[in-house]
Design a protein around this motif. Sequence first.
Motif, PDB file in Angstrom:
ATOM      1  N   ALA A   1      -1.273  -3.717  -1.044  1.00 11.42           N
ATOM      2  CA  ALA A   1      -0.054  -4.137  -1.732  1.00 11.42           C
ATOM      3  C   ALA A   1       0.565  -2.964  -2.504  1.00 11.42           C
ATOM      4  O   ALA A   1       1.774  -2.755  -2.486  1.00 11.42           O
ATOM      5  CB  ALA A   1      -0.357  -5.297  -2.680  1.00 11.42           C
ATOM      6  N   ARG A   2      -0.279  -2.170  -3.165  1.00 12.55           N
ATOM      7  CA  ARG A   2       0.216  -1.003  -3.912  1.00 12.55           C
ATOM      8  C   ARG A   2       0.839   0.025  -2.952  1.00 12.55           C
ATOM      9  O   ARG A   2       1.911   0.564  -3.229  1.00 12.55           O
ATOM     10  CB  ARG A   2      -0.909  -0.360  -4.713  1.00 12.55           C
ATOM     11  N   SER A   3       0.197   0.274  -1.823  1.00 16.56           N
ATOM     12  CA  SER A   3       0.737   1.224  -0.840  1.00 16.56           C
ATOM     13  C   SER A   3       2.092   0.753  -0.324  1.00 16.56           C
ATOM     14  O   SER A   3       3.014   1.543  -0.159  1.00 16.56           O
ATOM     15  CB  SER A   3      -0.233   1.388   0.332  1.00 16.56           C
ATOM     16  N   PHE A   4       2.197  -0.540  -0.066  1.00 18.84           N
ATOM     17  CA  PHE A   4       3.471  -1.114   0.391  1.00 18.84           C
ATOM     18  C   PHE A   4       4.559  -0.880  -0.657  1.00 18.84           C
ATOM     19  O   PHE A   4       5.657  -0.423  -0.337  1.00 18.84           O
ATOM     20  CB  PHE A   4       3.290  -2.608   0.666  1.00 18.84           C
ATOM     21  N   ALA A   5       4.254  -1.203  -1.911  1.00 26.46           N
ATOM     22  CA  ALA A   5       5.230  -1.021  -2.993  1.00 26.46           C
ATOM     23  C   ALA A   5       5.627   0.449  -3.145  1.00 26.46           C
ATOM     24  O   ALA A   5       6.800   0.764  -3.367  1.00 26.46           O
ATOM     25  CB  ALA A   5       4.663  -1.563  -4.303  1.00 26.46           C
ATOM     26  N   GLU A   6       4.659   1.347  -3.002  1.00 24.46           N
ATOM     27  CA  GLU A   6       4.959   2.776  -3.108  1.00 24.46           C
ATOM     28  C   GLU A   6       5.841   3.239  -1.954  1.00 24.46           C
ATOM     29  O   GLU A   6       6.762   4.034  -2.156  1.00 24.46           O
ATOM     30  CB  GLU A   6       3.663   3.580  -3.162  1.00 24.46           C
ATOM     31  N   ARG A   7       5.577   2.751  -0.734  1.00 21.46           N
ATOM     32  CA  ARG A   7       6.430   3.100   0.418  1.00 21.46           C
ATOM     33  C   ARG A   7       7.861   2.625   0.199  1.00 21.46           C
ATOM     34  O   ARG A   7       8.811   3.258   0.637  1.00 21.46           O
ATOM     35  CB  ARG A   7       5.879   2.485   1.709  1.00 21.46           C
ATOM     36  N   MET A   8       8.008   1.497  -0.482  1.00 18.74           N
ATOM     37  CA  MET A   8       9.336   0.946  -0.748  1.00 18.74           C
ATOM     38  C   MET A   8       9.982   1.611  -1.974  1.00 18.74           C
ATOM     39  O   MET A   8      11.136   1.319  -2.288  1.00 18.74           O
ATOM     40  CB  MET A   8       9.246  -0.567  -0.978  1.00 18.74           C
ATOM     41  N   ALA A   9       9.247   2.492  -2.645  1.00 16.28           N
ATOM     42  CA  ALA A   9       9.710   3.189  -3.856  1.00 16.28           C
ATOM     43  C   ALA A   9       9.990   2.214  -4.991  1.00 16.28           C
ATOM     44  O   ALA A   9      10.956   2.351  -5.736  1.00 16.28           O
ATOM     45  CB  ALA A   9      10.928   4.060  -3.552  1.00 16.28           C
ATOM     46  N   TRP A  10       9.129   1.201  -5.120  1.00 12.29           N
ATOM     47  CA  TRP A  10       9.222   0.232  -6.194  1.00 12.29           C
ATOM     48  C   TRP A  10       8.281   0.645  -7.317  1.00 12.29           C
ATOM     49  O   TRP A  10       7.272   1.287  -7.091  1.00 12.29           O
ATOM     50  CB  TRP A  10       8.866  -1.161  -5.707  1.00 12.29           C
ATOM     51  N   GLN A  11       8.578   0.229  -8.507  1.00  6.04           N
ATOM     52  CA  GLN A  11       7.799   0.585  -9.685  1.00  6.04           C
ATOM     53  C   GLN A  11       6.716  -0.468  -9.931  1.00  6.04           C
ATOM     54  O   GLN A  11       7.000  -1.642 -10.110  1.00  6.04           O
ATOM     55  CB  GLN A  11       8.726   0.660 -10.891  1.00  6.04           C
ATOM     56  N   VAL A  12       5.458  -0.003  -9.915  1.00  8.25           N
ATOM     57  CA  VAL A  12       4.327  -0.868 -10.240  1.00  8.25           C
ATOM     58  C   VAL A  12       3.697  -0.301 -11.500  1.00  8.25           C
ATOM     59  O   VAL A  12       3.155   0.790 -11.495  1.00  8.25           O
ATOM     60  CB  VAL A  12       3.277  -0.900  -9.102  1.00  8.25           C
ATOM     61  N   GLY A  13       3.801  -1.046 -12.585  1.00  9.50           N
ATOM     62  CA  GLY A  13       3.258  -0.574 -13.851  1.00  9.50           C
ATOM     63  C   GLY A  13       1.741  -0.684 -13.904  1.00  9.50           C
ATOM     64  O   GLY A  13       1.105  -1.284 -13.034  1.00  9.50           O
ATOM     65  N   ARG A  14       1.189  -0.065 -14.938  1.00  7.51           N
ATOM     66  CA  ARG A  14      -0.247  -0.155 -15.159  1.00  7.51           C
ATOM     67  C   ARG A  14      -0.618  -1.596 -15.469  1.00  7.51           C
ATOM     68  O   ARG A  14       0.132  -2.319 -16.102  1.00  7.51           O
ATOM     69  CB  ARG A  14      -0.628   0.732 -16.332  1.00  7.51           C
ATOM     70  N   ASP A  15      -1.769  -2.005 -15.007  1.00  3.12           N
ATOM     71  CA  ASP A  15      -2.267  -3.366 -15.248  1.00  3.12           C
ATOM     72  C   ASP A  15      -1.315  -4.433 -14.718  1.00  3.12           C
ATOM     73  O   ASP A  15      -1.140  -5.483 -15.328  1.00  3.12           O
ATOM     74  CB  ASP A  15      -2.536  -3.596 -16.738  1.00  3.12           C
ATOM     75  N   GLN A  16      -0.687  -4.158 -13.607  1.00  8.73           N
ATOM     76  CA  GLN A  16       0.230  -5.118 -12.993  1.00  8.73           C
ATOM     77  C   GLN A  16      -0.375  -5.693 -11.714  1.00  8.73           C
ATOM     78  O   GLN A  16       0.290  -5.830 -10.698  1.00  8.73           O
ATOM     79  CB  GLN A  16       1.585  -4.471 -12.713  1.00  8.73           C
ATOM     80  N   GLU A  17      -1.651  -6.005 -11.774  1.00 11.14           N
ATOM     81  CA  GLU A  17      -2.359  -6.623 -10.649  1.00 11.14           C
ATOM     82  C   GLU A  17      -2.860  -7.980 -11.097  1.00 11.14           C
ATOM     83  O   GLU A  17      -3.509  -8.097 -12.139  1.00 11.14           O
ATOM     84  CB  GLU A  17      -3.531  -5.750 -10.216  1.00 11.14           C
ATOM     85  N   PHE A  18      -2.543  -8.990 -10.337  1.00 10.30           N
ATOM     86  CA  PHE A  18      -2.962 -10.345 -10.659  1.00 10.30           C
ATOM     87  C   PHE A  18      -3.745 -10.914  -9.490  1.00 10.30           C
ATOM     88  O   PHE A  18      -3.395 -10.684  -8.326  1.00 10.30           O
ATOM     89  CB  PHE A  18      -1.748 -11.226 -10.957  1.00 10.30           C
ATOM     90  N   THR A  19      -4.793 -11.646  -9.810  1.00  3.72           N
ATOM     91  CA  THR A  19      -5.621 -12.258  -8.772  1.00  3.72           C
ATOM     92  C   THR A  19      -5.938 -13.700  -9.152  1.00  3.72           C
ATOM     93  O   THR A  19      -5.905 -14.067 -10.323  1.00  3.72           O
ATOM     94  CB  THR A  19      -6.949 -11.495  -8.579  1.00  3.72           C
ATOM     95  N   ASP A  20      -6.215 -14.471  -8.140  1.00  2.00           N
ATOM     96  CA  ASP A  20      -6.670 -15.844  -8.313  1.00  2.00           C
ATOM     97  C   ASP A  20      -7.716 -16.125  -7.252  1.00  2.00           C
ATOM     98  O   ASP A  20      -7.686 -15.550  -6.159  1.00  2.00           O
ATOM     99  CB  ASP A  20      -5.519 -16.842  -8.152  1.00  2.00           C
ATOM    100  N   CYS A  21      -8.608 -17.024  -7.573  1.00  2.00           N
ATOM    101  CA  CYS A  21      -9.674 -17.400  -6.657  1.00  2.00           C
ATOM    102  C   CYS A  21      -9.087 -18.151  -5.452  1.00  2.00           C
ATOM    103  O   CYS A  21      -8.197 -18.992  -5.605  1.00  2.00           O
ATOM    104  CB  CYS A  21     -10.691 -18.279  -7.382  1.00  2.00           C
ATOM    105  N   LEU A  22      -9.580 -17.839  -4.293  1.00  2.00           N
ATOM    106  CA  LEU A  22      -9.115 -18.460  -3.059  1.00  2.00           C
ATOM    107  C   LEU A  22      -9.347 -19.967  -3.057  1.00  2.00           C
ATOM    108  O   LEU A  22      -8.598 -20.718  -2.438  1.00  2.00           O
ATOM    109  CB  LEU A  22      -9.819 -17.813  -1.858  1.00  2.00           C
TER     110      LEU A  22
END
Length: 171
Positions: free
Chosen positions: A84-105
């Motif tokens: 997901a981070r690589s995708f956002a970087e390829r799109m030149a979008w800004q991903v801030g620190r601690d901007q990862e969210f997860t939930d149990c499947l």
Amino acid sequence: MSQSTTRASSAPATWMDLDNERIRAFRPDLPRVTPDRSVQLMRLRKEQVGRRLAALRACGRTPRIVLYARTVNGQTPVRSLTAARSFAERMAWQVGRDQEFTDCLSLTEVEDRLGWLRMKQRLASGFLDGIVAITRSDVSPHLNVYERELDWLTLHGGFIALVHAETVVPQ
């Protein structure tokens, strides 16, 4: 990115659309085949992304994004978040620190997922513009729930981008 959706599209009609419209008007006896709902929702999501990105570009802003992934047994989904981070970087979008969210499947209802709710809260507050997830099923495997979340995101000026866009397999 102009596409048909479950709603009336604002995209300009092509000659084929106009021709089909005339045929439907003058030949009501012909059977009508509606597009697959998965295809409609894929088009809706892509339109939403396109409209929001165009609005952000017009303001001269880089989209502020959070990353979202589902976990199994509480383990950190490192590969999913990296993709997901690589995708956002390829799109030149800004991903801030601690901007990862997860939930149990195992949490199937979006209302039960703390990470998803936190992202929606930040989006509604204006602190972010969009979410990057791996697949549509990260939002919900149920089409009606997925559509409801797309509508909510649009209503609040956000979007969801998928690393692996919806694939529709003919049956």
